[in-house]
Design a protein around this motif. Sequence first.
Motif, PDB file in Angstrom:
ATOM      1  N   LEU A  65      -5.319   2.771 -10.038  1.00 11.19           N
ATOM      2  CA  LEU A  65      -6.137   1.562 -10.193  1.00 11.19           C
ATOM      3  C   LEU A  65      -5.610   0.368  -9.406  1.00 11.19           C
ATOM      4  O   LEU A  65      -6.392  -0.522  -9.035  1.00 11.19           O
ATOM      5  N   ILE A  66      -4.315   0.314  -9.121  1.00  5.37           N
ATOM      6  CA  ILE A  66      -3.763  -0.829  -8.378  1.00  5.37           C
ATOM      7  C   ILE A  66      -4.255  -0.842  -6.927  1.00  5.37           C
ATOM      8  O   ILE A  66      -4.251  -1.888  -6.271  1.00  5.37           O
ATOM      9  N   LEU A  67      -4.713   0.306  -6.439  1.00  2.00           N
ATOM     10  CA  LEU A  67      -5.164   0.370  -5.050  1.00  2.00           C
ATOM     11  C   LEU A  67      -6.399  -0.493  -4.806  1.00  2.00           C
ATOM     12  O   LEU A  67      -6.569  -1.030  -3.711  1.00  2.00           O
ATOM     13  N   ALA A  68      -7.263  -0.667  -5.801  1.00  4.70           N
ATOM     14  CA  ALA A  68      -8.486  -1.466  -5.608  1.00  4.70           C
ATOM     15  C   ALA A  68      -8.187  -2.938  -5.341  1.00  4.70           C
ATOM     16  O   ALA A  68      -8.637  -3.489  -4.323  1.00  4.70           O
ATOM     17  N   PRO A  69      -7.430  -3.642  -6.204  1.00  3.89           N
ATOM     18  CA  PRO A  69      -7.162  -5.048  -5.886  1.00  3.89           C
ATOM     19  C   PRO A  69      -6.306  -5.216  -4.629  1.00  3.89           C
ATOM     20  O   PRO A  69      -6.484  -6.193  -3.897  1.00  3.89           O
ATOM     21  N   LEU A  70      -5.418  -4.263  -4.372  1.00  6.12           N
ATOM     22  CA  LEU A  70      -4.634  -4.347  -3.132  1.00  6.12           C
ATOM     23  C   LEU A  70      -5.541  -4.222  -1.913  1.00  6.12           C
ATOM     24  O   LEU A  70      -5.374  -4.937  -0.925  1.00  6.12           O
ATOM     25  N   GLY A  71      -6.501  -3.321  -1.997  1.00  6.42           N
ATOM     26  CA  GLY A  71      -7.449  -3.154  -0.892  1.00  6.42           C
ATOM     27  C   GLY A  71      -8.265  -4.402  -0.650  1.00  6.42           C
ATOM     28  O   GLY A  71      -8.461  -4.824   0.490  1.00  6.42           O
ATOM     29  N   LEU A  72      -8.724  -5.023  -1.716  1.00  8.34           N
ATOM     30  CA  LEU A  72      -9.494  -6.261  -1.588  1.00  8.34           C
ATOM     31  C   LEU A  72      -8.646  -7.372  -0.980  1.00  8.34           C
ATOM     32  O   LEU A  72      -9.086  -8.079  -0.068  1.00  8.34           O
ATOM     33  N   LEU A  73      -7.429  -7.513  -1.449  1.00  9.18           N
ATOM     34  CA  LEU A  73      -6.544  -8.553  -0.923  1.00  9.18           C
ATOM     35  C   LEU A  73      -6.233  -8.309   0.554  1.00  9.18           C
ATOM     36  O   LEU A  73      -6.277  -9.242   1.362  1.00  9.18           O
ATOM     37  N   PHE A 125       0.832  -1.212   0.000  1.00  5.65           N
ATOM     38  CA  PHE A 125       0.000   0.000   0.000  1.00  5.65           C
ATOM     39  C   PHE A 125       0.863   1.257   0.000  1.00  5.65           C
ATOM     40  O   PHE A 125       0.570   2.220  -0.698  1.00  5.65           O
ATOM     41  N   THR A 126       1.918   1.234   0.795  1.00  7.93           N
ATOM     42  CA  THR A 126       2.806   2.398   0.852  1.00  7.93           C
ATOM     43  C   THR A 126       3.466   2.644  -0.498  1.00  7.93           C
ATOM     44  O   THR A 126       3.474   3.771  -1.001  1.00  7.93           O
ATOM     45  N   THR A 127       3.997   1.584  -1.101  1.00  7.05           N
ATOM     46  CA  THR A 127       4.654   1.770  -2.393  1.00  7.05           C
ATOM     47  C   THR A 127       3.653   2.196  -3.465  1.00  7.05           C
ATOM     48  O   THR A 127       3.961   3.047  -4.300  1.00  7.05           O
ATOM     49  N   ALA A 128       2.440   1.653  -3.428  1.00  9.49           N
ATOM     50  CA  ALA A 128       1.422   2.053  -4.405  1.00  9.49           C
ATOM     51  C   ALA A 128       1.034   3.517  -4.203  1.00  9.49           C
ATOM     52  O   ALA A 128       0.911   4.271  -5.176  1.00  9.49           O
ATOM     53  N   GLY A 129       0.850   3.916  -2.957  1.00  7.03           N
ATOM     54  CA  GLY A 129       0.496   5.307  -2.671  1.00  7.03           C
ATOM     55  C   GLY A 129       1.576   6.288  -3.085  1.00  7.03           C
ATOM     56  O   GLY A 129       1.294   7.327  -3.705  1.00  7.03           O
ATOM     57  N   VAL A 130       2.817   5.947  -2.786  1.00  5.46           N
ATOM     58  CA  VAL A 130       3.923   6.826  -3.170  1.00  5.46           C
ATOM     59  C   VAL A 130       4.105   6.823  -4.690  1.00  5.46           C
ATOM     60  O   VAL A 130       4.453   7.848  -5.278  1.00  5.46           O
ATOM     61  N   THR A 131       3.807   5.707  -5.338  1.00  5.92           N
ATOM     62  CA  THR A 131       3.856   5.659  -6.803  1.00  5.92           C
ATOM     63  C   THR A 131       2.827   6.617  -7.397  1.00  5.92           C
ATOM     64  O   THR A 131       3.115   7.336  -8.356  1.00  5.92           O
ATOM     65  N   VAL A 132       1.630   6.652  -6.828  1.00  4.77           N
ATOM     66  CA  VAL A 132       0.604   7.593  -7.284  1.00  4.77           C
ATOM     67  C   VAL A 132       1.112   9.029  -7.119  1.00  4.77           C
ATOM     68  O   VAL A 132       1.018   9.843  -8.038  1.00  4.77           O
ATOM     69  N   LEU A 133       1.666   9.325  -5.942  1.00  6.93           N
ATOM     70  CA  LEU A 133       2.160  10.682  -5.689  1.00  6.93           C
ATOM     71  C   LEU A 133       3.324  11.045  -6.606  1.00  6.93           C
ATOM     72  O   LEU A 133       3.379  12.169  -7.137  1.00  6.93           O
ATOM     73  N   ALA A 134       4.251  10.122  -6.801  1.00  7.82           N
ATOM     74  CA  ALA A 134       5.395  10.392  -7.678  1.00  7.82           C
ATOM     75  C   ALA A 134       4.934  10.591  -9.121  1.00  7.82           C
ATOM     76  O   ALA A 134       5.406  11.501  -9.808  1.00  7.82           O
ATOM     77  N   SER A 135       3.996   9.765  -9.574  1.00  7.31           N
ATOM     78  CA  SER A 135       3.476   9.905 -10.940  1.00  7.31           C
ATOM     79  C   SER A 135       2.753  11.235 -11.118  1.00  7.31           C
ATOM     80  O   SER A 135       2.939  11.925 -12.133  1.00  7.31           O
ATOM     81  N   ALA A 136       1.927  11.588 -10.145  1.00  5.06           N
ATOM     82  CA  ALA A 136       1.233  12.883 -10.213  1.00  5.06           C
ATOM     83  C   ALA A 136       2.236  14.032 -10.166  1.00  5.06           C
ATOM     84  O   ALA A 136       2.078  15.034 -10.863  1.00  5.06           O
ATOM     85  N   GLY A 137       3.275  13.878  -9.342  1.00  2.99           N
ATOM     86  CA  GLY A 137       4.319  14.901  -9.273  1.00  2.99           C
ATOM     87  C   GLY A 137       5.053  15.060 -10.595  1.00  2.99           C
ATOM     88  O   GLY A 137       5.350  16.181 -11.028  1.00  2.99           O
ATOM     89  N   ILE A 138       5.327  13.943 -11.245  1.00  2.00           N
ATOM     90  CA  ILE A 138       5.976  13.996 -12.564  1.00  2.00           C
ATOM     91  C   ILE A 138       5.066  14.735 -13.548  1.00  2.00           C
ATOM     92  O   ILE A 138       5.533  15.551 -14.346  1.00  2.00           O
ATOM     93  N   LEU A 139       3.783  14.474 -13.460  1.00  2.75           N
ATOM     94  CA  LEU A 139       2.825  15.159 -14.322  1.00  2.75           C
ATOM     95  C   LEU A 139       2.858  16.674 -14.070  1.00  2.75           C
ATOM     96  O   LEU A 139       2.883  17.467 -15.010  1.00  2.75           O
ATOM     97  N   LEU A 140       2.902  17.058 -12.815  1.00  2.39           N
ATOM     98  CA  LEU A 140       2.892  18.486 -12.465  1.00  2.39           C
ATOM     99  C   LEU A 140       4.217  19.193 -12.747  1.00  2.39           C
ATOM    100  O   LEU A 140       4.231  20.377 -13.093  1.00  2.39           O
ATOM    101  N   PHE A 141       5.325  18.495 -12.563  1.00  6.87           N
ATOM    102  CA  PHE A 141       6.643  19.125 -12.668  1.00  6.87           C
ATOM    103  C   PHE A 141       7.419  18.672 -13.904  1.00  6.87           C
ATOM    104  O   PHE A 141       8.646  18.745 -13.920  1.00  6.87           O
ATOM    105  N   SER A 142       6.708  18.254 -14.935  1.00  9.98           N
ATOM    106  CA  SER A 142       7.376  17.704 -16.116  1.00  9.98           C
ATOM    107  C   SER A 142       8.262  18.719 -16.840  1.00  9.98           C
ATOM    108  O   SER A 142       9.147  18.336 -17.588  1.00  9.98           O
ATOM    109  N   ARG A 143       8.084  19.980 -16.594  1.00 10.09           N
ATOM    110  CA  ARG A 143       8.894  21.011 -17.260  1.00 10.09           C
ATOM    111  C   ARG A 143      10.000  21.566 -16.365  1.00 10.09           C
ATOM    112  O   ARG A 143      10.657  22.536 -16.735  1.00 10.09           O
TER     113      ARG A 143
END
Length: 148
Positions: free
Chosen positions: A125-133, A27-45
């Motif tokens: 999207l990976i958070l849903a199956p992780l949550g179920l598991l 969960f931690t790695t998935a959450g930080v992956t979401v944040l890092a990906s969103a950060g890349i989107l915001l700071f791509s320039r």
Amino acid sequence: MAFGVGALLGNIIGGRLGDTRPFTTTFTTAGVTVLASAGILLFSRHPIPLVALFTLLGLVGLSANPILVSLAVRYGGAAPTLATAMPTSIFNLGTAIGTGISGIALESSLGAIGPTVVGTIGAVLILAPLGLLAFLESPRHQVALEQR
């Protein structure tokens, strides 16, 4: 290179943490992956934050893989070899599908940020199956099953 070094360290650290706390680590790695990906989107320039976020993505983006393989083996029962092979196959399938969708997004009106948008959505999207598991493995759920 920064992504690769991050991925190497992430696999080592993720594997260690996953031995004792597999669901918390995933969960931690998935959450930080979401944040890092969103950060890349915001700071791509902006090169410096982009490299830092890309390194962070390497650190956490693949670090759950050894844990997920371990969980597959746990659930594999009498077929441990198949259980070991399946996650790697699924990772590769996900990479192929994600790459195809990212290519389409790249040629869309999103342009250069299209692949990052696809990656961010995939990370969410990976958070849903992780949550179920995690729910199915929770002590509270296990006690409820035993009481039936």
